[in-house]
Design a protein around this motif. Structure first.
Motif, PDB file in Angstrom:
ATOM      1  N   GLN A   1      44.913  18.601 -15.847  1.00  0.00           N
ATOM      2  CA  GLN A   1      45.673  19.841 -15.759  1.00  0.00           C
ATOM      3  C   GLN A   1      47.134  19.690 -16.186  1.00  0.00           C
ATOM      4  O   GLN A   1      47.668  20.538 -16.894  1.00  0.00           O
ATOM      5  CB  GLN A   1      45.565  20.431 -14.349  1.00  0.00           C
ATOM      6  CG  GLN A   1      44.182  21.029 -14.098  1.00  0.00           C
ATOM      7  CD  GLN A   1      44.090  21.808 -12.810  1.00  0.00           C
ATOM      8  OE1 GLN A   1      43.381  21.428 -11.898  1.00  0.00           O
ATOM      9  NE2 GLN A   1      44.803  22.916 -12.725  1.00  0.00           N
ATOM     10  N   VAL A   2      47.794  18.614 -15.782  1.00  0.00           N
ATOM     11  CA  VAL A   2      49.182  18.396 -16.202  1.00  0.00           C
ATOM     12  C   VAL A   2      49.266  18.100 -17.701  1.00  0.00           C
ATOM     13  O   VAL A   2      50.088  18.705 -18.411  1.00  0.00           O
ATOM     14  CB  VAL A   2      49.843  17.276 -15.377  1.00  0.00           C
ATOM     15  CG1 VAL A   2      51.228  16.945 -15.936  1.00  0.00           C
ATOM     16  CG2 VAL A   2      49.967  17.685 -13.914  1.00  0.00           C
TER      17      VAL A   2
ATOM     18  N   PHE B   1      48.768  21.292 -19.458  1.00  0.00           N
ATOM     19  CA  PHE B   1      49.957  22.135 -19.336  1.00  0.00           C
ATOM     20  C   PHE B   1      50.975  21.771 -20.418  1.00  0.00           C
ATOM     21  O   PHE B   1      51.549  22.656 -21.069  1.00  0.00           O
ATOM     22  CB  PHE B   1      50.587  21.963 -17.952  1.00  0.00           C
ATOM     23  CG  PHE B   1      51.894  22.681 -17.793  1.00  0.00           C
ATOM     24  CD1 PHE B   1      51.920  24.032 -17.470  1.00  0.00           C
ATOM     25  CD2 PHE B   1      53.098  22.016 -17.983  1.00  0.00           C
ATOM     26  CE1 PHE B   1      53.138  24.705 -17.339  1.00  0.00           C
ATOM     27  CE2 PHE B   1      54.312  22.683 -17.863  1.00  0.00           C
ATOM     28  CZ  PHE B   1      54.325  24.031 -17.531  1.00  0.00           C
ATOM     29  N   VAL B   2      51.177  20.484 -20.630  1.00  0.00           N
ATOM     30  CA  VAL B   2      52.139  20.027 -21.642  1.00  0.00           C
ATOM     31  C   VAL B   2      51.675  20.415 -23.045  1.00  0.00           C
ATOM     32  O   VAL B   2      52.439  20.981 -23.839  1.00  0.00           O
ATOM     33  CB  VAL B   2      52.337  18.492 -21.555  1.00  0.00           C
ATOM     34  CG1 VAL B   2      53.236  18.003 -22.693  1.00  0.00           C
ATOM     35  CG2 VAL B   2      52.931  18.107 -20.205  1.00  0.00           C
TER      36      VAL B   2
ATOM     37  N   LEU C   1      49.389  24.752 -12.772  1.00  0.00           N
ATOM     38  CA  LEU C   1      50.196  24.023 -11.791  1.00  0.00           C
ATOM     39  C   LEU C   1      49.920  24.475 -10.361  1.00  0.00           C
ATOM     40  O   LEU C   1      50.534  23.967  -9.425  1.00  0.00           O
ATOM     41  CB  LEU C   1      51.681  24.199 -12.114  1.00  0.00           C
ATOM     42  CG  LEU C   1      52.122  23.750 -13.511  1.00  0.00           C
ATOM     43  CD1 LEU C   1      53.607  24.001 -13.708  1.00  0.00           C
ATOM     44  CD2 LEU C   1      51.784  22.275 -13.738  1.00  0.00           C
TER      45      LEU C   1
END
Length: 315
Positions: A26-27, A30-31, A88
């Protein structure tokens, strides 16, 4: 969240599962998605600004391209910012009204984009097959009317699809296996069935996706027939290069859309989620790149207004 209405619990919000099946990603997602979204905004805004500033680009083909780029920005705006925030969150949710609004806007701009791509195919047909009548047939007033018709039709279709989806009862579960409110997963969650509504939804999807693609295909068959009659190899090459950018975008856009909206099988989370990423992020990011790399007129204008300023700063 559920509320009791009589003996039945009604959904007031939905949980967007999205990429919850991949918590470790997920992180990083996100980036990656944030970078892609910034590229979409920057690329499309630069294309629109360049076309507006450069007088040599004030012709129907680039007018349609600037409208498509503007629509792509609005199209991604309805989904991507909310998706990034949800990546997030531990429990991403959206209200029933918010879900309906998101779906209405997403489908409206999506249908408009399909119709705009069809107009761009027609523009290429007139330009190559009827060059002597091009200025008369594709005058500014007529092109503006075509764009207004596309947007009006797109949001009319969206209104009908959203209406028939959200008149169905949602009484639980309320977890949408997607990162935004799309029709297929919502129809799977509905407690009841409206067969007339579902038939109308399918017919609209068929009309917008399949019929638009058929019209584009017809345009290019006529274009191909005309190009093959050109006696010189250089003339044929120029004819094909004029259409290449549009064809690439059409194949990606309609290919993904047909997989999602024109198939009979039920919704599947992992496959459809990543296919949806293609037409919500990859295609809008691809458009300005394809049109700028494969179009000499756009390249010259970009160097004139953006490359020149960079050089001036360095001096």
């Amino acid at each position: 969240m559920l509320t009791d209405q009589g003996n039945q619990s009604m959904v007031t919000e939905f949980i967007l599962i999205g990429f919850s099946s991949f918590p470790d990603l997920q992180v990083p997602l996100f980036v990656v998605f944030s970078i892609m979204y910034l590229a979409i905004l920057a690329g499309n805004i630069i294309i629109v600004t360049t076309i507006r500033l450069e007088s040599t680009l004030h012709i129907p083909m680039y007018f349609f391209l600037s409208v498509l780029s503007s629509s792509e920005v609005c199209y991604t705006l309805t989904i991507v910012p909310n998706m990034l925030v949800n990546l997030l969150k531990e429990k991403p949710s959206i209200s029933l009204v918010g879900c309906a609004t998101q779906m209405y806007l997403f489908l409206g701009f999506g249908c408009t984009n399909c119709l705009l791509l069809t107009l761009m195919g027609y523009d290429r047909y007139v330009s190559i097959c009827k060059p002597l009548h091009y200025a008369v047939l594709m005058n500014q007033r007529f092109c503006t009317k075509l764009v207004v018709f596309s947007a009006t039709s797109g949001f009319l279709f969206s209104t009908l699809e959203t209406y028939f989806t959200f008149t169905l009862p949602f009484c639980g579960p309320n977890s949408i296996p997607h990162f935004f409110c799309d029709m297929a997963p919502l129809l799977e969650l509905a407690c009841g069935r409206n067969y007339v509504g579902e038939i109308i939804i399918f017919l609209i999807c068929f009309l917008v996706v399949f019929c638009s693609f058929l019209l584009i295909l017809l345009s290019y068959l006529l274009i191909l027939n005309t190009i093959l009659k050109i006696p010189t190899t250089e003339g044929k090459r120029k004819g094909f290069s004029t259409c290449a950018s549009h064809l690439i975008v059409v194949v990606v856009h309609f290919g993904c859309a047909s997989v999602i909206y024109l198939r009979p099988q039920k919704y599947t989370l992992n496959k459809d989620t990543f296919i949806s990423v293609t037409y919500t992020l990859v295609t809008p990011c691809l458009n300005p790149v394809v049109y700028s790399l494969r179009n000499k007129d756009v390249q010259v204008a970009l160097k004139k207004y953006w490359g020149g300023r960079t050089c001036m700063r360095k001096v």
